[in-house]
Enzyme design. Structure first.
Site, short mmCIF file in Angstrom:
data_model
loop_
_atom_site.label_atom_id
_atom_site.label_comp_id
_atom_site.label_asym_id
_atom_site.label_seq_id
_atom_site.Cartn_x
_atom_site.Cartn_y
_atom_site.Cartn_z
N LYS A 131 19.30 -30.21 51.16
CA LYS A 131 19.55 -28.77 51.19
C LYS A 131 20.13 -28.31 49.86
O LYS A 131 19.72 -27.30 49.30
CB LYS A 131 20.50 -28.44 52.35
CG LYS A 131 20.48 -26.99 52.71
CD LYS A 131 20.92 -26.72 54.13
CE LYS A 131 20.81 -25.23 54.41
NZ LYS A 131 21.26 -24.86 55.74
N LYS A 210 0.86 -35.98 60.24
CA LYS A 210 1.83 -36.42 61.25
C LYS A 210 2.26 -35.21 62.10
O LYS A 210 2.53 -34.14 61.55
CB LYS A 210 3.04 -37.00 60.51
CG LYS A 210 4.13 -37.47 61.40
CD LYS A 210 5.30 -37.98 60.54
CE LYS A 210 6.44 -38.13 61.44
NZ LYS A 210 7.54 -38.55 61.57
N LYS A 213 7.12 -30.44 64.12
CA LYS A 213 7.39 -29.02 64.33
C LYS A 213 7.26 -28.25 63.02
O LYS A 213 6.73 -27.15 62.98
CB LYS A 213 8.83 -28.93 64.86
CG LYS A 213 9.19 -27.61 65.45
CD LYS A 213 10.60 -27.68 65.99
CE LYS A 213 11.22 -26.32 66.06
NZ LYS A 213 12.65 -26.37 66.28
#
Ligand code: TRP
Length: 343
Positions: A131, A210, A213
């Site tokens: 992040k 793959k 989400k």
């Protein structure tokens, strides 16, 4: 034992003689509906491990709060995971199922661990590091996420933590924190090991990547059968000429069929691929049929459970009571060892 670096692995295979004596624990974040990748990659294996002496599975809502910032969603997702697990075969008479926040002892233990958690160790953890690398600001929840995860594990004297490869670093952090606490205050914590779930089954998404989400390519476990059939019919395939034979392994449709079809059906499809002269439309239809059959029972069971939320609440309540009892013992041990409770 200090300084868990990225990529250091503590993996092991379960010796058969020890299989039922493990103290297993794992957590699932309630961040949205589960997909085939979640089931075949993890949930199926949690359920397979439920015959162990201790099998604790919890819904990590405190962890999810670092990303799900909508009250209704977090509540719904949390309850949904309970429905999902029970519908898929988690047996509350064998495994202990509970919600993370129902065991406040874990948050207290988290603080004790936090006081001995080196900044450098947490700075190297990828969730936070990634992040920061993207120039985003992280909050203290994300930064200390691995410490709460360590408390989750240590609170129940767990020795085996089934997780995906991406969580191995967090288990290393847990071992580091447990090791230094034990070193300073005596033998308080059981040293856990990661049991890395086998990625034996490739679960491709509807685009062949793959299933994930974040790629927007998922097939949900508890999708309406008709909707799922449409999604399957839209799966991207190659433009192979109809008459040519094709190696089945590695093909999106074949890999998905392998997960949900019987062995006989799978072999028949494999033979069709090798023979050639078939269209993907018929394979898609076979996949949709197999999927519908495979998920029919859990879907029916989930509908029953959803109609009986009192039962689910009862399961979670009983699970929390059992978990609290154990966590209370461990917390007391830790508090006494470090002088928080020793007068
Ligand atoms: N971080 C885990 C995940 O995202 C979830 C989790 C929270 C967990 N606490 C845990 C997993 C303790 C294993 C043990 O998948």
């Amino acid at each position: 034992m200090r300084n868990a670096e990225c990529g250091v692995k503590t993996t092991f295979r379960i010796p058969h003689y020890a299989f039922r004596t493990m103290k297993v624990l794992s957590g699932i974040q309630p961040t949205g509906p589960i997909h085939w990748g979640n089931y075949f990659g993890a949930i199926r294996q949690y359920i397979a491990l439920q015959d162990n002496e201790q099998a604790f599975y919890f819904i990590a809502n405190l962890h999810a709060l670092t990303t799900v910032r909508e009250r209704e969603k977090l509540q719904k997702y949390t309850f949904d995971v309970a429905l999902d697990l029970l519908a898929l075969g988690l047996d509350p008479n064998k495994a202990t199922l509970f919600v993370q926040s129902d065991v406040p002892e874990v948050s207290e233990l988290c603080w004790l661990l936090m006081t001995g958690a080196p900044m450098g160790l947490l700075e190297r953890c990828h969730a936070y590091k990634d992040k920061k690398a993207k120039g985003l600001t992280a909050d203290a929840g994300l930064f200390t996420y691995p410490v709460l995860q360590a408390a989750d594990i240590l609170a129940y004297d767990s020795d085996t933590v089934p997780v995906g490869e991406d969580q191995v670093q967090h288990i290393e952090v847990c071992r580091d924190l447990a090791g230094s606490f034990n070193h300073q205050f005596g033998n308080v914590f059981v040293m856990p090991k990661a049991y890395v779930l086998e990625a034996s089954a490739r679960v491709p998404g509807t685009d062949g990547e793959k299933m994930s989400k974040s790629y927007n390519n998922t097939l949900l476990v508890f999708e309406d059968a008709k909707v799922q059939r449409k999604q399957i019919m839209r799966i991207v395939t190659d433009s192979r000429p109809m008459d040519q034979s094709k190696e089945p392994a590695g093909d999106v449709l074949y890999d998905l069929i392998s997960l949900v079809a019987s062995d006989a059906e799978r072999e028949q499809i494999a033979a069709t691929y090798r023979r050639g002269g078939f269209g993907y439309g018929e394979i898609k239809k076979a996949l949709a049929d197999a999927a519908e059959k495979y998920w029919a029972q859990p879907r029916a069971r989930r509908a029953e459970l959803a109609a009986n939320p009192e039962y689910v609440r009862q399961v979670l309540g009983d699970g929390a009571a059992k978990a609290r009892k154990k966590a209370g013992e461990v917390l007391k041990r830790a508090q006494e060892a470090c002088g928080i409770r020793s007068w």
